[in-house]
Design a protein around this motif. Structure first.
Motif, PDB file in Angstrom:
ATOM      1  N   GLY A  41      39.800  44.446  26.160  1.00 27.66           N
ATOM      2  CA  GLY A  41      39.753  45.213  27.406  1.00 27.66           C
ATOM      3  C   GLY A  41      39.549  44.352  28.629  1.00 27.66           C
ATOM      4  O   GLY A  41      39.275  44.850  29.712  1.00 27.66           O
ATOM      5  N   GLU A  42      39.685  43.032  28.453  1.00 25.27           N
ATOM      6  CA  GLU A  42      39.478  42.130  29.582  1.00 25.27           C
ATOM      7  C   GLU A  42      40.816  41.625  30.108  1.00 25.27           C
ATOM      8  O   GLU A  42      41.651  41.152  29.331  1.00 25.27           O
ATOM      9  CB  GLU A  42      38.615  40.943  29.137  1.00 25.27           C
ATOM     10  N   SER A  43      41.029  41.724  31.427  1.00 20.89           N
ATOM     11  CA  SER A  43      42.296  41.287  32.006  1.00 20.89           C
ATOM     12  C   SER A  43      42.379  39.763  31.997  1.00 20.89           C
ATOM     13  O   SER A  43      41.368  39.071  31.829  1.00 20.89           O
ATOM     14  CB  SER A  43      42.453  41.833  33.414  1.00 20.89           C
ATOM     15  N   VAL A  44      43.581  39.242  32.142  1.00 17.57           N
ATOM     16  CA  VAL A  44      43.806  37.797  32.099  1.00 17.57           C
ATOM     17  C   VAL A  44      44.477  37.379  33.401  1.00 17.57           C
ATOM     18  O   VAL A  44      45.523  37.930  33.758  1.00 17.57           O
ATOM     19  CB  VAL A  44      44.707  37.427  30.896  1.00 17.57           C
ATOM     20  N   LYS A  45      43.838  36.441  34.109  1.00 14.46           N
ATOM     21  CA  LYS A  45      44.372  36.006  35.406  1.00 14.46           C
ATOM     22  C   LYS A  45      44.798  34.561  35.327  1.00 14.46           C
ATOM     23  O   LYS A  45      43.950  33.677  35.203  1.00 14.46           O
ATOM     24  CB  LYS A  45      43.311  36.180  36.492  1.00 14.46           C
ATOM     25  N   LEU A  46      46.098  34.336  35.380  1.00 15.93           N
ATOM     26  CA  LEU A  46      46.615  32.974  35.299  1.00 15.93           C
ATOM     27  C   LEU A  46      47.164  32.598  36.676  1.00 15.93           C
ATOM     28  O   LEU A  46      48.296  32.972  37.022  1.00 15.93           O
ATOM     29  CB  LEU A  46      47.698  32.887  34.219  1.00 15.93           C
ATOM     30  N   SER A  47      46.351  31.889  37.452  1.00 18.03           N
ATOM     31  CA  SER A  47      46.725  31.633  38.847  1.00 18.03           C
ATOM     32  C   SER A  47      48.032  30.850  38.896  1.00 18.03           C
ATOM     33  O   SER A  47      48.275  29.965  38.090  1.00 18.03           O
ATOM     34  CB  SER A  47      45.611  30.908  39.593  1.00 18.03           C
ATOM     35  N   GLY A  48      48.885  31.234  39.819  1.00 22.52           N
ATOM     36  CA  GLY A  48      50.192  30.597  39.958  1.00 22.52           C
ATOM     37  C   GLY A  48      51.249  31.250  39.096  1.00 22.52           C
ATOM     38  O   GLY A  48      52.444  31.069  39.302  1.00 22.52           O
ATOM     39  N   PHE A  49      50.825  32.034  38.093  1.00 26.03           N
ATOM     40  CA  PHE A  49      51.786  32.709  37.217  1.00 26.03           C
ATOM     41  C   PHE A  49      51.711  34.221  37.400  1.00 26.03           C
ATOM     42  O   PHE A  49      52.658  34.859  37.827  1.00 26.03           O
ATOM     43  CB  PHE A  49      51.540  32.303  35.763  1.00 26.03           C
ATOM     44  N   GLY A  50      50.554  34.781  37.070  1.00 26.49           N
ATOM     45  CA  GLY A  50      50.401  36.220  37.254  1.00 26.49           C
ATOM     46  C   GLY A  50      49.199  36.754  36.505  1.00 26.49           C
ATOM     47  O   GLY A  50      48.496  36.008  35.817  1.00 26.49           O
ATOM     48  N   ASN A  51      48.953  38.045  36.671  1.00 22.86           N
ATOM     49  CA  ASN A  51      47.807  38.699  36.027  1.00 22.86           C
ATOM     50  C   ASN A  51      48.268  39.741  35.018  1.00 22.86           C
ATOM     51  O   ASN A  51      49.177  40.523  35.304  1.00 22.86           O
ATOM     52  CB  ASN A  51      46.955  39.418  37.065  1.00 22.86           C
ATOM     53  N   PHE A  52      47.614  39.732  33.863  1.00 24.53           N
ATOM     54  CA  PHE A  52      47.811  40.791  32.880  1.00 24.53           C
ATOM     55  C   PHE A  52      46.609  41.715  32.991  1.00 24.53           C
ATOM     56  O   PHE A  52      45.473  41.244  32.885  1.00 24.53           O
ATOM     57  CB  PHE A  52      47.860  40.236  31.454  1.00 24.53           C
ATOM     58  N   SER A  53      46.850  42.980  33.219  1.00 27.06           N
ATOM     59  CA  SER A  53      45.703  43.878  33.268  1.00 27.06           C
ATOM     60  C   SER A  53      45.970  45.114  32.427  1.00 27.06           C
ATOM     61  O   SER A  53      47.064  45.301  31.889  1.00 27.06           O
ATOM     62  CB  SER A  53      45.362  44.237  34.703  1.00 27.06           C
ATOM     63  N   LEU A  54      44.937  45.941  32.301  1.00 30.45           N
ATOM     64  CA  LEU A  54      45.033  47.132  31.445  1.00 30.45           C
ATOM     65  C   LEU A  54      44.964  48.375  32.301  1.00 30.45           C
ATOM     66  O   LEU A  54      44.250  48.410  33.288  1.00 30.45           O
ATOM     67  CB  LEU A  54      43.873  47.110  30.445  1.00 30.45           C
ATOM     68  N   ARG A  55      45.720  49.356  31.907  1.00 29.41           N
ATOM     69  CA  ARG A  55      45.713  50.638  32.630  1.00 29.41           C
ATOM     70  C   ARG A  55      45.548  51.743  31.632  1.00 29.41           C
ATOM     71  O   ARG A  55      46.186  51.726  30.577  1.00 29.41           O
ATOM     72  CB  ARG A  55      47.073  50.844  33.282  1.00 29.41           C
TER      73      ARG A  55
END
Lengths: 117, 95
Positions: A41-55
């Motif tokens: 349930g934790e989002s992943v933030k890869l700076s310069g690439f993008g963010n994976f989040s949950l909805r």
């Protein structure tokens, strides 16, 4: 042609000198860590690439597109990806160049067709 | 989880690699993926998902501050479609 895990492992082997087994393992683990974080349930933030989040999605009525039969779609949690500004800019920049080239080719083709006719 | 936390976790699991190499490897993977999308190539990772570009046709937008109409040219935007394993795990279905 699509970029695959094999291509990614190849680049670690070529560019960083990881051996083939290490490279393959690394690529596998890289995606597994991202999946595991999202599974918790934790989002992943890869700076310069993008963010994976949950909805969280509410349940809604759905339909089998083939039979037209109504089936309920249960509430669920889904992964969404938002590309970073940097990635979006790179994609747009390249597409503009490609689209521009395509325009020029079309114009050239029209000129050629005109001079022949 | 941030990129540096991902690097830390990977370094902990790959003790035979120098921390610096793990950092470079993560950067290399993200660079390869970005470069592929930049040239319009798809990325396909089984169990994780696929990245592709979606076309956005040109449209007339509006400057929200001034209310002025502005032409927004057509463009391509990166799109991610989660794979089955990621979908199921994110939704807490055991796989």
């Amino acid at each position: 042609m699509a970029l695959t895990k094999a291509d990614l492992a190849e680049s670690l082997y070529n560019e960083l000198g990881l051996n083939k087994r290490e490279a393959k393992e690394f690529v596998e683990l890289f995606f597994e860590k991202i999946r595991a974080s999202l599974a918790m349930g934790e989002s992943v933030k890869l700076s310069g690439f993008g963010n994976f989040s949950l909805r969280n999605k509410n349940p809604r009525p759905g339909r089998n597109p083939k039979t037209g039969e109504e089936i309920p779609i249960s509430a669920r949690r889904v992964v969404t990806f938002r590309a970073s500004h940097k990635l979006k800019e790179r994609v747009e920049e390249n597409a503009r160049i490609r689209l521009g080239k395509l325009e020029k080719l079309k114009e050239q083709a029209e000129v050629n067709a005109g001079s022949r006719g | 989880m941030t990129k540096s936390e991902l690097i830390e976790q990977l370094a902990a699991r790959q003790p035979q690699l120098e921390y610096r190499d793990v950092e470079l490897a993560v950067k290399e993977l993200l660079e390869q993926m970005s470069a592929a999308l930049a040239v319009g190539e798809r990325i396909e990772v089984r169990g994780f998902g696929s990245f592709s570009l979606h076309y956005r046709p040109p449209r007339v937008g509006r400057n929200p501050k001034s209310g002025e109409s502005v032409h927004v040219p057509d463009k391509y935007v990166p799109h991610f479609k989660p794979g089955k394993e990621l979908r199921d795990r994110a939704n807490n279905i055991e796989v």
